[in-house]
Design an enzyme around this catalytic site. Sequence first.
Site, PDB file in Angstrom:
ATOM      1  N   CYS A 171      42.734   6.457  -3.579  1.00  0.00           N
ATOM      2  CA  CYS A 171      43.205   6.771  -2.277  1.00  0.00           C
ATOM      3  C   CYS A 171      42.235   7.653  -1.577  1.00  0.00           C
ATOM      4  O   CYS A 171      41.849   7.479  -0.348  1.00  0.00           O
ATOM      5  CB  CYS A 171      44.750   7.686  -2.460  1.00  0.00           C
ATOM      6  SG  CYS A 171      45.800   6.667  -3.070  1.00  0.00           S
ATOM      7  N   HIS A 212      45.549  12.055   2.171  1.00  0.00           N
ATOM      8  CA  HIS A 212      45.194  12.548   1.213  1.00  0.00           C
ATOM      9  C   HIS A 212      43.957  13.428   1.288  1.00  0.00           C
ATOM     10  O   HIS A 212      42.880  13.433   0.701  1.00  0.00           O
ATOM     11  CB  HIS A 212      44.894  11.417   0.191  1.00  0.00           C
ATOM     12  CG  HIS A 212      44.874  11.902  -1.274  1.00  0.00           C
ATOM     13  ND1 HIS A 212      45.817  11.218  -2.155  1.00  0.00           N
ATOM     14  CD2 HIS A 212      44.566  13.166  -1.941  1.00  0.00           C
ATOM     15  CE1 HIS A 212      45.669  11.941  -3.494  1.00  0.00           C
ATOM     16  NE2 HIS A 212      45.158  12.989  -3.282  1.00  0.00           N
TER      17      HIS A 212
END
Length: 497
Positions: free
Chosen positions: A52, A102
């Site tokens: 991610c 993220h």
Amino acid sequence: MTRRNILVIMVDQLTGTLFPDGPVDWLHVPHLRALAARSTRYANAYCPSPLCAPARASFMTGQLPSRTGVFDNAAELPAATPTFAHYLRAAGYQTALAGKMHFVGPDQLHGFEERLTTDIYPADFGWTPDYRKPGERIDWWYHNMGSVKGAGVAEITNQLEYDDAVAFQATAKLYDLARGHDPRPWCLTVSFTHPHDPFVARRKYWDLYEDCAHLLPETGAIPYAAHDPHSRRLMDACDWQGLDLTEDDIRRSRRAYFANISYIDGKIGEILAVMDATRQDATVLFLADHGEMLGELGLWFKMSFREGSARVPLMIASPTMAPGLVTTPVSTLSVAPTLAALAGATPPDADARALTEALPGLPVRMEYAAEGTVAPMVSLVHDLDGTQWKLILCPADPPQLFNLTQDPRERTNRADTDAKPFAALMALAHQYWPDLPAFDAAVRASQSRRLTVYEALRKGSYAPWDHEPRQDASSHFMRNHMDLNIVETAQRFPRGE
């Protein structure tokens, strides 16, 4: 140049193998199918890193992890590194983010003027891997096969609650943009966490796949000893021996995954419906950060350069780009320069060219330096004389070479049998990564620094970096420092109907 609005829709862990030319015909995704019909579709798009945070930092900047320094899910993107949000903002765009990106560290905006939600994952250094401890499994944050064993139906989960909020905030922002209080063109990035595991879906979407013919992988599990060393490390990191998976577990996991793709399609439909209702037009870009192995070869989740994990959907609906299928391998590193080109902004210093340019057929580069490996891994995907090849290199492991044209499921490593393409790709790899030991040293130094800082910051008072969306109640709706008539008129769209 007319500067068009831009809507970026990102999803999490959606494999591009389900998007050979838009979504496969058996997925229940009417909104994505309609978007695909008016989009340039990239059948062989790859993420820069199959995890991610590294993938997203590279998507935002156009730079590989070895340049951003975002090696894993607890690495900080330096605030001085420009992203496409910076470039568009400098070119006169208003920029906003709803959902996951993220970001790690104190800078939780990275060029976005406004962030409408918090992130679903922590912003600190707690998820830092440690190459000094090969084989260590950190149970409290590592992936595990409980996601597969626990697959099924629920009406609300941590992930569903998050994506419901992301869609709500995105549609509210679109309504607000339609009011026209800010004359600048806009770029809105909407980033969902589904269909990322856990494999749990709402009943209405689960029921769509009751008779699905694709609930088992095309290539089933192979013996642990037959896997390459990295795949074995991934299986160990995911605690594959901790639970005895049955065929029913696999069926339920894949069914829930497909159901959550349909759930996300519904959210995308909500967003596009507001676009239509408010008569706003925008270039629409749809992609995923990375893919999902979904049981192919017995592997799950991501962190692998294999097709299920590394390939992603990528579609762009723009009047300046012809709808149709592009089979040339491309990277989502190209998104940042593409958005800059579409916006008439300064092009970023990127490791890939804009997709608006004629595609030169350059090798696609990928890097991975996080959990489940003991040294940085690199990969190239390249077309040689009409055949698409993939090379995977890690100093700790034997090289792998796959003929993706003849062997799309990557069953046979041809590194020892196909000397000519192997030599050609090895030469390119040495050109792109001339010093893998230096890459390894940089990763280890970064890990060491972050582990030291994290342990220190756990002592004493806690100052979180997690983004807190700003909510100023004194400026919402009607307040007594406002004129009610002006408020009601200004907040109405359309007016005069």
